[in-house]
Design a protein around this motif. Structure first.
Motif, PDB file in Angstrom:
ATOM      1  N   ASN A  99      15.075  -3.282  26.568  1.00  0.00           N
ATOM      2  CA  ASN A  99      14.392  -3.005  27.827  1.00  0.00           C
ATOM      3  C   ASN A  99      12.888  -3.043  27.615  1.00  0.00           C
ATOM      4  N   ILE A 100      12.190  -3.550  28.619  1.00  0.00           N
ATOM      5  CA  ILE A 100      10.738  -3.520  28.616  1.00  0.00           C
ATOM      6  C   ILE A 100      10.332  -2.255  29.369  1.00  0.00           C
ATOM      7  N   ASP A 101       9.339  -1.539  28.861  1.00  0.00           N
ATOM      8  CA  ASP A 101       8.956  -0.294  29.531  1.00  0.00           C
ATOM      9  C   ASP A 101       7.873  -0.548  30.585  1.00  0.00           C
ATOM     10  N   SER A 102       7.465   0.504  31.267  1.00  0.00           N
ATOM     11  CA  SER A 102       6.505   0.373  32.371  1.00  0.00           C
ATOM     12  C   SER A 102       5.126  -0.091  31.905  1.00  0.00           C
ATOM     13  N   LYS A 103       4.848   0.040  30.620  1.00  0.00           N
ATOM     14  CA  LYS A 103       3.565  -0.403  30.067  1.00  0.00           C
ATOM     15  C   LYS A 103       3.633  -1.835  29.539  1.00  0.00           C
ATOM     16  N   GLY A 104       4.787  -2.490  29.711  1.00  0.00           N
ATOM     17  CA  GLY A 104       4.932  -3.868  29.265  1.00  0.00           C
ATOM     18  C   GLY A 104       5.269  -3.995  27.787  1.00  0.00           C
ATOM     19  N   ARG A 105       5.783  -2.920  27.183  1.00  0.00           N
ATOM     20  CA  ARG A 105       6.140  -2.954  25.763  1.00  0.00           C
ATOM     21  C   ARG A 105       7.609  -3.304  25.593  1.00  0.00           C
ATOM     22  N   LYS A 124       9.335 -13.218  34.752  1.00  0.00           N
ATOM     23  CA  LYS A 124      10.022 -12.228  35.589  1.00  0.00           C
ATOM     24  C   LYS A 124      10.658 -11.114  34.751  1.00  0.00           C
ATOM     25  N   LEU A 125       9.906 -10.652  33.756  1.00  0.00           N
ATOM     26  CA  LEU A 125      10.383  -9.569  32.891  1.00  0.00           C
ATOM     27  C   LEU A 125      10.053  -8.244  33.563  1.00  0.00           C
ATOM     28  N   THR A 126      11.089  -7.506  33.938  1.00  0.00           N
ATOM     29  CA  THR A 126      10.872  -6.230  34.604  1.00  0.00           C
ATOM     30  C   THR A 126      11.496  -5.070  33.842  1.00  0.00           C
ATOM     31  N   LYS A 127      12.737  -5.157  33.494  1.00  0.00           N
ATOM     32  CA  LYS A 127      13.403  -4.076  32.758  1.00  0.00           C
ATOM     33  C   LYS A 127      14.269  -4.639  31.636  1.00  0.00           C
ATOM     34  N   GLU A 128      15.459  -5.130  31.995  1.00  0.00           N
ATOM     35  CA  GLU A 128      16.367  -5.642  30.971  1.00  0.00           C
ATOM     36  C   GLU A 128      15.940  -7.026  30.525  1.00  0.00           C
ATOM     37  N   CYS A 129      15.837  -7.206  29.212  1.00  0.00           N
ATOM     38  CA  CYS A 129      15.393  -8.473  28.634  1.00  0.00           C
ATOM     39  C   CYS A 129      16.345  -8.920  27.540  1.00  0.00           C
TER      40      CYS A 129
END
Length: 143
Positions: A9-15, A98-103
């Motif tokens: 998962n990508i977090d809210s800070k884009g990590r 389009k990376l928001t959460k699940e990657c």
């Protein structure tokens, strides 16, 4: 060589965590840029240098070559792994892929690819449905 498929998962800070199995070959610092099919490509610095040499040989007089180089380089960013094995994906690259959460983090020979879960699943379904025909066409590439 990079291989495998990993879900993170990508977090809210884009990590985003880069899987341990891919980190050693990728290196502490690497280049991330727009890829094809709506994903991102990540190259170890050595591989990026090799790619740059090939790109510099492209004919500047060809519009397609100029377009490719501009599109590929304009979004390129150097990423560095933090102590937790994460990278910060620049917002323009997150938007493109389009990376928001699940990657999905995919190992593909000389690079890694970062996919949104939705795009990866759509790609996987299409590839699976057409795999036999695709495999047969690989003979044209000497495979």
């Amino acid at each position: 060589m990079f291989m495998g498929e990993f879900q993170h998962n990508i977090d809210s800070k884009g990590r985003l965590i880069i899987p341990v199995k891919l980190r050693e070959d990728l290196g502490q610092r690497f280049i991330l840029t727009r890829g094809m099919d709506g994903c991102l490509f990540g190259y170890p610095l050595e591989e990026w240098t090799t790619l740059e040499k090939k790109i510099q040989e492209m004919p500047l007089s060809k519009k397609e070559a100029r377009t490719f180089v501009r599109f590929f380089y304009s979004a390129a960013a150097e990423c560095e792994l933090d102590k937790n094995g994460r990278i910060i994906i620049p917002s323009n690259l997150r938007e493109y892929a389009k990376l928001t959460k699940e990657c999905r983090v995919i190992g593909v020979a000389n690079r890694i690819e970062l996919w949104s879960e939705e795009r990866w699943m759509a790609f996987s379904v299409e590839a699976e449905e057409n795999f036999d025909a695709i495999a047969e066409s690989m003979i044209d590439f000497g495979f």
